[in-house]
Design a protein around this motif. Structure first.
Motif, PDB file in Angstrom:
ATOM      1  N   ASP A 134       0.789  -1.227   0.000  1.00 22.23           N
ATOM      2  CA  ASP A 134       0.000   0.000   0.000  1.00 22.23           C
ATOM      3  C   ASP A 134       0.824   1.280   0.000  1.00 22.23           C
ATOM      4  O   ASP A 134       0.260   2.373   0.013  1.00 22.23           O
ATOM      5  CB  ASP A 134      -0.942   0.014   1.201  1.00 22.23           C
ATOM      6  CG  ASP A 134      -0.196  -0.085   2.525  1.00 22.23           C
ATOM      7  OD1 ASP A 134       0.768  -0.883   2.616  1.00 22.23           O
ATOM      8  OD2 ASP A 134      -0.566   0.628   3.481  1.00 22.23           O
ATOM      9  N   THR A 162      -0.433  -4.690   7.480  1.00 17.81           N
ATOM     10  CA  THR A 162      -1.710  -5.288   7.874  1.00 17.81           C
ATOM     11  C   THR A 162      -2.392  -5.898   6.659  1.00 17.81           C
ATOM     12  O   THR A 162      -2.181  -5.459   5.523  1.00 17.81           O
ATOM     13  CB  THR A 162      -2.665  -4.254   8.500  1.00 17.81           C
ATOM     14  OG1 THR A 162      -3.066  -3.321   7.486  1.00 17.81           O
ATOM     15  CG2 THR A 162      -2.009  -3.513   9.661  1.00 17.81           C
ATOM     16  N   ASP A 163      -3.246  -6.884   6.910  1.00 14.82           N
ATOM     17  CA  ASP A 163      -4.008  -7.486   5.826  1.00 14.82           C
ATOM     18  C   ASP A 163      -4.971  -6.471   5.219  1.00 14.82           C
ATOM     19  O   ASP A 163      -5.193  -6.468   4.012  1.00 14.82           O
ATOM     20  CB  ASP A 163      -4.765  -8.724   6.311  1.00 14.82           C
ATOM     21  CG  ASP A 163      -5.407  -9.459   5.148  1.00 14.82           C
ATOM     22  OD1 ASP A 163      -4.669  -9.843   4.209  1.00 14.82           O
ATOM     23  OD2 ASP A 163      -6.647  -9.626   5.160  1.00 14.82           O
ATOM     24  N   GLN A 164      -5.515  -5.592   6.039  1.00 12.80           N
ATOM     25  CA  GLN A 164      -6.427  -4.562   5.545  1.00 12.80           C
ATOM     26  C   GLN A 164      -5.724  -3.650   4.530  1.00 12.80           C
ATOM     27  O   GLN A 164      -6.272  -3.343   3.468  1.00 12.80           O
ATOM     28  CB  GLN A 164      -6.982  -3.739   6.707  1.00 12.80           C
ATOM     29  CG  GLN A 164      -7.941  -2.653   6.280  1.00 12.80           C
ATOM     30  CD  GLN A 164      -8.436  -1.825   7.465  1.00 12.80           C
ATOM     31  OE1 GLN A 164      -7.937  -1.938   8.579  1.00 12.80           O
ATOM     32  NE2 GLN A 164      -9.408  -0.969   7.217  1.00 12.80           N
ATOM     33  N   ALA A 165      -4.516  -3.215   4.849  1.00 11.87           N
ATOM     34  CA  ALA A 165      -3.757  -2.358   3.935  1.00 11.87           C
ATOM     35  C   ALA A 165      -3.416  -3.110   2.658  1.00 11.87           C
ATOM     36  O   ALA A 165      -3.497  -2.560   1.551  1.00 11.87           O
ATOM     37  CB  ALA A 165      -2.489  -1.858   4.618  1.00 11.87           C
ATOM     38  N   HIS A 166      -3.061  -4.378   2.785  1.00 13.39           N
ATOM     39  CA  HIS A 166      -2.724  -5.214   1.631  1.00 13.39           C
ATOM     40  C   HIS A 166      -3.947  -5.378   0.722  1.00 13.39           C
ATOM     41  O   HIS A 166      -3.848  -5.227  -0.498  1.00 13.39           O
ATOM     42  CB  HIS A 166      -2.219  -6.574   2.121  1.00 13.39           C
ATOM     43  CG  HIS A 166      -1.824  -7.514   1.041  1.00 13.39           C
ATOM     44  ND1 HIS A 166      -0.703  -7.332   0.263  1.00 13.39           N
ATOM     45  CD2 HIS A 166      -2.408  -8.657   0.602  1.00 13.39           C
ATOM     46  CE1 HIS A 166      -0.610  -8.322  -0.614  1.00 13.39           C
ATOM     47  NE2 HIS A 166      -1.625  -9.142  -0.421  1.00 13.39           N
ATOM     48  N   GLN A 167      -5.107  -5.675   1.317  1.00 14.62           N
ATOM     49  CA  GLN A 167      -6.331  -5.861   0.532  1.00 14.62           C
ATOM     50  C   GLN A 167      -6.754  -4.561  -0.156  1.00 14.62           C
ATOM     51  O   GLN A 167      -7.210  -4.577  -1.299  1.00 14.62           O
ATOM     52  CB  GLN A 167      -7.465  -6.408   1.410  1.00 14.62           C
ATOM     53  CG  GLN A 167      -7.229  -7.832   1.880  1.00 14.62           C
ATOM     54  CD  GLN A 167      -6.985  -8.809   0.741  1.00 14.62           C
ATOM     55  OE1 GLN A 167      -7.628  -8.778  -0.304  1.00 14.62           O
ATOM     56  NE2 GLN A 167      -6.000  -9.689   0.930  1.00 14.62           N
ATOM     57  N   PHE A 168      -6.596  -3.430   0.531  1.00 15.05           N
ATOM     58  CA  PHE A 168      -6.883  -2.137  -0.096  1.00 15.05           C
ATOM     59  C   PHE A 168      -6.040  -1.965  -1.358  1.00 15.05           C
ATOM     60  O   PHE A 168      -6.545  -1.582  -2.414  1.00 15.05           O
ATOM     61  CB  PHE A 168      -6.602  -0.970   0.876  1.00 15.05           C
ATOM     62  CG  PHE A 168      -6.500   0.349   0.166  1.00 15.05           C
ATOM     63  CD1 PHE A 168      -7.633   1.043  -0.211  1.00 15.05           C
ATOM     64  CD2 PHE A 168      -5.252   0.886  -0.186  1.00 15.05           C
ATOM     65  CE1 PHE A 168      -7.539   2.247  -0.909  1.00 15.05           C
ATOM     66  CE2 PHE A 168      -5.150   2.079  -0.871  1.00 15.05           C
ATOM     67  CZ  PHE A 168      -6.298   2.766  -1.232  1.00 15.05           C
ATOM     68  N   ASN A 171      -7.131  -4.249  -4.245  1.00 22.55           N
ATOM     69  CA  ASN A 171      -8.348  -3.712  -4.845  1.00 22.55           C
ATOM     70  C   ASN A 171      -8.030  -2.519  -5.747  1.00 22.55           C
ATOM     71  O   ASN A 171      -8.553  -2.403  -6.857  1.00 22.55           O
ATOM     72  CB  ASN A 171      -9.336  -3.309  -3.748  1.00 22.55           C
ATOM     73  CG  ASN A 171     -10.627  -2.788  -4.317  1.00 22.55           C
ATOM     74  OD1 ASN A 171     -11.338  -3.482  -5.036  1.00 22.55           O
ATOM     75  ND2 ASN A 171     -10.942  -1.539  -4.003  1.00 22.55           N
TER      76      ASN A 171
END
Length: 183
Positions: A134, A162-168, A171
């Motif tokens: 990210d 974080t997984d959230q930052a990676h997924q953002f 996407n």
């Protein structure tokens, strides 16, 4: 179609437990994959660009000095490639299709001649690996998009804190930059 793999910041300071700005476990978890993907690209005859963060000690004028602790300082072991990728680099570093380039900003294109080198070699597709998904990988992808390159992201060869930052980031690569996500 000519490809170049761009390996971004997979260094001791960003990956090792004692790194100065480490992503820790998520970055360590991609060690095998990033080395394997890089080796496959090398064996396929693709160009490999190691784009590595490089800072001067005590550079108070660099904008990152206000955001992060000193990291990837020129002349320190923190800039060494981490683990198996470092071992692979030792084997391939003198090949004419392998390049080590310093960068000072998030994007591998900002303030470097990466775009010129890619165009000289008629490269149309960039394959991105490294850390952080990210931040530096994302900013490199945005610049690649704006410069007209096709973008491939090796999803299991990039990581963030974080997984959230990676997924953002995944996407954004796919839905905003039109990148091909490879896993």
């Amino acid at each position: 179609m000519t490809k170049a793999l761009i390996s971004i910041d997979y260094t001791t300071d960003f990956v090792a437990d004692d790194g100065k700005l480490t992503a820790g476990n998520p970055a360590q978890a991609i060690e095998e994959k990033i080395a394997a993907v890089t080796k496959e690209a090398f064996e396929a005859g693709d160009y490999i660009f190691f784009m590595i963060d490089c800072h001067e000690e005590e550079d108070v004028f660099h904008p990152e000095s206000k955001l992060f602790p000193p990291h990837n300082i020129k002349g320190t072991a923190g800039r060494d490639l981490y683990g198996k990728l470092g071992e692979l680099y030792q084997e391939i570093q003198f090949d004419s299709k392998v390049f080590w380039m310093d960068k000072r900003h998030y994007s591998a294109f900002a303030g470097t001649d990466l775009d010129i080198r890619l165009r000289e070699r008629r490269i149309t597709t960039v394959v991105l690996t490294g850390v952080l998904s990210d931040i530096c990988v994302l900013h490199t992808a945005i610049d690649a998009y704006n410069l007209g390159y096709d973008i491939e992201i090796q999803a299991s060869a990039i990581a963030s804190i974080t997984d959230q930052a990676h997924q953002f980031a995944l996407n954004h690569f796919k839905n905003v930059l039109g990148a091909k996500i490879i896993d």
